[in-house]
Design a protein around this motif. Structure first.
Motif, PDB file in Angstrom:
ATOM      1  N   ALA A  32       0.494  -1.522   0.007  1.00 36.01           N
ATOM      2  CA  ALA A  32       0.191   0.322   0.463  1.00 36.01           C
ATOM      3  C   ALA A  32       0.838   1.168   0.126  1.00 36.01           C
ATOM      4  CB  ALA A  32      -1.172  -0.293   1.465  1.00 36.01           C
ATOM      5  N   ASP A  33       2.013   0.868   0.729  1.00 34.52           N
ATOM      6  CA  ASP A  33       3.016   2.448   0.244  1.00 34.52           C
ATOM      7  C   ASP A  33       3.692   2.530  -0.779  1.00 34.52           C
ATOM      8  OD1 ASP A  33       3.762   0.475   1.338  1.00 34.52           O
ATOM      9  OD2 ASP A  33       5.299   1.026   2.172  1.00 34.52           O
ATOM     10  N   ILE A 152      10.144  -1.126   4.076  1.00 35.73           N
ATOM     11  CA  ILE A 152      10.557  -1.850   3.049  1.00 35.73           C
ATOM     12  C   ILE A 152      10.472  -0.666   1.453  1.00 35.73           C
ATOM     13  CG2 ILE A 152      10.406  -3.750   1.140  1.00 35.73           C
ATOM     14  CD1 ILE A 152       9.152  -5.068   2.854  1.00 35.73           C
ATOM     15  N   SER A 153       9.047  -0.292   0.849  1.00 35.49           N
ATOM     16  CA  SER A 153       9.234   1.057  -0.030  1.00 35.49           C
ATOM     17  C   SER A 153       9.525   1.582   0.781  1.00 35.49           C
ATOM     18  CB  SER A 153       7.716   1.087   0.152  1.00 35.49           C
ATOM     19  OG  SER A 153       7.074  -0.122  -0.362  1.00 35.49           O
ATOM     20  N   ASP A 154      10.778   2.851  -0.764  1.00 36.16           N
ATOM     21  CA  ASP A 154      12.022   3.942  -0.693  1.00 36.16           C
ATOM     22  C   ASP A 154      12.684   2.779   0.778  1.00 36.16           C
ATOM     23  OD1 ASP A 154      10.995   5.455  -2.731  1.00 36.16           O
ATOM     24  OD2 ASP A 154       8.940   5.644  -1.122  1.00 36.16           O
ATOM     25  N   ASN A 155      13.398   2.703   1.255  1.00 36.60           N
ATOM     26  CA  ASN A 155      14.059   2.122   2.297  1.00 36.60           C
ATOM     27  C   ASN A 155      16.002   1.997   1.758  1.00 36.60           C
ATOM     28  OD1 ASN A 155      15.521   1.210   4.291  1.00 36.60           O
ATOM     29  ND2 ASN A 155      14.043  -0.339   5.042  1.00 36.60           N
ATOM     30  N   PRO A 156      16.790   3.124   1.791  1.00 36.21           N
ATOM     31  CA  PRO A 156      17.482   2.517   1.662  1.00 36.21           C
ATOM     32  C   PRO A 156      18.841   2.017   1.994  1.00 36.21           C
ATOM     33  CG  PRO A 156      17.246   4.591   3.246  1.00 36.21           C
ATOM     34  CD  PRO A 156      16.085   4.034   3.273  1.00 36.21           C
ATOM     35  N   LYS A 157      18.197   1.313   2.985  1.00 35.67           N
ATOM     36  CA  LYS A 157      19.385  -0.162   3.329  1.00 35.67           C
ATOM     37  C   LYS A 157      18.773  -0.671   2.768  1.00 35.67           C
ATOM     38  CE  LYS A 157      19.072   1.552   8.072  1.00 35.67           C
ATOM     39  NZ  LYS A 157      18.664   1.393   9.643  1.00 35.67           N
ATOM     40  N   GLY A 159      18.526  -1.729  -1.007  1.00 32.77           N
ATOM     41  CA  GLY A 159      19.074  -2.212  -1.762  1.00 32.77           C
ATOM     42  C   GLY A 159      21.240  -2.736  -1.035  1.00 32.77           C
ATOM     43  N   PRO A 160      21.652  -2.169  -0.171  1.00 35.28           N
ATOM     44  CA  PRO A 160      22.879  -2.324   0.078  1.00 35.28           C
ATOM     45  C   PRO A 160      23.152  -3.546   0.581  1.00 35.28           C
ATOM     46  CG  PRO A 160      22.473  -0.171   0.282  1.00 35.28           C
ATOM     47  CD  PRO A 160      20.969  -0.064  -0.170  1.00 35.28           C
ATOM     48  N   THR A 161      21.687  -3.769   1.479  1.00 40.41           N
ATOM     49  CA  THR A 161      22.210  -5.063   1.994  1.00 40.41           C
ATOM     50  C   THR A 161      21.849  -5.901   1.145  1.00 40.41           C
ATOM     51  OG1 THR A 161      21.061  -4.165   3.884  1.00 40.41           O
ATOM     52  CG2 THR A 161      20.351  -6.618   3.976  1.00 40.41           C
ATOM     53  N   ILE A 162      20.418  -6.028   0.058  1.00 40.69           N
ATOM     54  CA  ILE A 162      20.470  -7.459  -1.440  1.00 40.69           C
ATOM     55  C   ILE A 162      21.221  -7.136  -2.202  1.00 40.69           C
ATOM     56  CG2 ILE A 162      19.428  -7.538  -3.514  1.00 40.69           C
ATOM     57  CD1 ILE A 162      16.999  -6.485  -1.857  1.00 40.69           C
ATOM     58  N   THR A 163      22.659  -6.146  -2.228  1.00 42.00           N
ATOM     59  CA  THR A 163      23.805  -6.380  -2.975  1.00 42.00           C
ATOM     60  C   THR A 163      24.436  -7.087  -2.458  1.00 42.00           C
ATOM     61  OG1 THR A 163      23.195  -3.970  -4.027  1.00 42.00           O
ATOM     62  CG2 THR A 163      25.470  -4.585  -4.075  1.00 42.00           C
ATOM     63  N   GLU A 164      25.089  -7.178  -0.443  1.00 39.56           N
ATOM     64  CA  GLU A 164      26.200  -7.772  -0.245  1.00 39.56           C
ATOM     65  C   GLU A 164      25.844  -9.202  -0.224  1.00 39.56           C
ATOM     66  OE1 GLU A 164      28.141  -7.671   3.923  1.00 39.56           O
ATOM     67  OE2 GLU A 164      26.761  -5.445   3.334  1.00 39.56           O
ATOM     68  N   ALA A 165      24.102  -9.395   0.054  1.00 40.12           N
ATOM     69  CA  ALA A 165      23.715 -10.627   1.147  1.00 40.12           C
ATOM     70  C   ALA A 165      23.091 -11.625  -0.721  1.00 40.12           C
ATOM     71  CB  ALA A 165      22.862 -10.810   1.490  1.00 40.12           C
ATOM     72  N   TYR A 166      22.870 -11.152  -1.557  1.00 39.66           N
ATOM     73  CA  TYR A 166      21.801 -12.314  -2.767  1.00 39.66           C
ATOM     74  C   TYR A 166      23.015 -10.658  -4.338  1.00 39.66           C
ATOM     75  CZ  TYR A 166      17.826 -13.076   0.356  1.00 39.66           C
ATOM     76  OH  TYR A 166      17.306 -13.218   0.640  1.00 39.66           O
ATOM     77  N   ASP A 212      -1.694   5.851   4.501  1.00 40.37           N
ATOM     78  CA  ASP A 212      -1.666   7.464   5.059  1.00 40.37           C
ATOM     79  C   ASP A 212       0.141   7.454   5.558  1.00 40.37           C
ATOM     80  OD1 ASP A 212      -4.285   7.040   4.990  1.00 40.37           O
ATOM     81  OD2 ASP A 212      -4.684   6.185   6.904  1.00 40.37           O
ATOM     82  N   ALA A 213       0.649   7.033   5.893  1.00 39.70           N
ATOM     83  CA  ALA A 213       2.238   7.643   6.551  1.00 39.70           C
ATOM     84  C   ALA A 213       2.838   8.148   5.165  1.00 39.70           C
ATOM     85  CB  ALA A 213       2.515   6.732   7.214  1.00 39.70           C
ATOM     86  N   LYS A 214       2.831   7.054   4.162  1.00 35.56           N
ATOM     87  CA  LYS A 214       3.861   7.719   2.958  1.00 35.56           C
ATOM     88  C   LYS A 214       2.934   8.364   2.020  1.00 35.56           C
ATOM     89  CE  LYS A 214       6.259   5.401   1.647  1.00 35.56           C
ATOM     90  NZ  LYS A 214       8.079   6.031   1.237  1.00 35.56           N
ATOM     91  N   ARG A 215       1.405   9.034   1.684  1.00 35.78           N
ATOM     92  CA  ARG A 215       0.779   9.821   1.485  1.00 35.78           C
ATOM     93  C   ARG A 215       1.093  11.427   2.160  1.00 35.78           C
ATOM     94  NH1 ARG A 215       0.843  10.199  -2.721  1.00 35.78           N
ATOM     95  NH2 ARG A 215      -0.757  12.305  -2.595  1.00 35.78           N
ATOM     96  N   ALA A 216       1.438  11.190   3.672  1.00 33.52           N
ATOM     97  CA  ALA A 216       1.986  12.191   4.508  1.00 33.52           C
ATOM     98  C   ALA A 216       2.929  12.487   3.733  1.00 33.52           C
ATOM     99  CB  ALA A 216       1.959  12.023   5.827  1.00 33.52           C
TER     100      ALA A 216
END
Length: 270
Positions: A32-33, A152-157, A159-166, A212-216
């Protein structure tokens, strides 16, 4: 090849590995976000909550059927390849498919097992279980990020985590090791099941809060803000360059050029 980003599904790249990271990214568009920010009409209007809620009400109670439909395929393939050769006939195979559908899905499937193309294709047979493993990994990965970061959505952490682990280990690490290295736990179906047993009311409550949090957040953001991927993107059709960030000035401008190309070439003419 060091990673699935090389777009090949030949050994030693497993189907589970290739699908894990792509299906994880696919899953974001159902949040939803994510929709609150990116599901925007041509007039710049965000998707209303009522539509998001209608989608949840229409799909969540039936997600278990998708799981059953998915696992039915490898169960059928296992039983098929365990049959004695002298027992293999068109009728016995059809009967086996019907039995697996009844046992696993609770009835004959709207998508008959024998219509699944993977079963009938030599290069894709006996690997459908890879999708099941990948989906398990997706839910486990999502649970990890939600638990660690809260979103998860727009979480800057992410990308780096998936890059390193996957992505960085690539085929130097088995699929099960990749999931465990990122999430800190062996692969399990529990996160997937936990989502399925949630009531529609609980899902609506959680998703409404995220929406609601994302729309705000979006209220104060400029709609013209560009996206910097720190890369050059060229969209080509054969020898023809359709759009190019170096020529068009930005990622969104490039998207607009390509969108106009598609509209002009394929859209219905009045």
């Amino acid at each position: 090849m060091p990673s699935p980003l090389f777009s090949q599904e030949r050994s030693p790249t497993s189907v589970a590995y290739a699908e894990l990271q792509s299906m994880f990214l696919d899953s974001l568009v159902g949040d939803a976000d994510w929709m609150a920010k990116y599901a925007i009409s041509r007039d710049g209007e965000a998707i209303p909550w009522d539509l998001v809620a209608d989608q949840i009400k229409a799909t969540h109670p039936y997600k278990v059927f998708a799981l059953r439909g998915m696992i039915a395929v490898p169960y059928f393939e296992k039983a098929l390849y365990e049959m004695a050769e002298e027992d293999l006939t068109a009728e016995s195979i059809k009967a086996l498919a019907n039995k697996v559908e009844m046992d696993v899905q609770g009835g004959l499937s709207a998508r008959p097992l024998l219509s699944v193309p993977h079963i009938l294709s030599d290069e894709a047979s006996c690997y459908y279980h890879g999708y099941v493993l990948a989906e398990m990994g997706v839910h486990q990965t999502r649970e990890f990020f939600s638990g660690r970061d809260g979103f998860i959505s727009d979480n800057p952490k992410v990308g780096p985590t998936i890059t390193e682990a996957y992505w960085t280990p690539g085929n130097s690490e088995p699929f099960l090791g990749l999931v465990e290295n990122l999430t800190g736990a062996p692969l399990t179906g529990k996160p997937w099941v936990n989502e399925l047993v949630q009531s529609v009311e609980d899902v609506l409550k959680e998703e409404k809060e995220k929406y609601d949090a994302k729309r705000a957040e979006c209220v104060d953001e400029s709609s013209s803000e560009d996206i910097d991927l720190d890369m050059r993107i060229r969209i080509v059709d054969g020898d023809v360059v359709l759009a190019d960030t170096a020529e068009d000035g930005s990622f969104l401008a490039t998207c607009k050029v390509f969108e106009e190309y598609v509209q002009n070439r394929y859209a219905k003419k009045e």
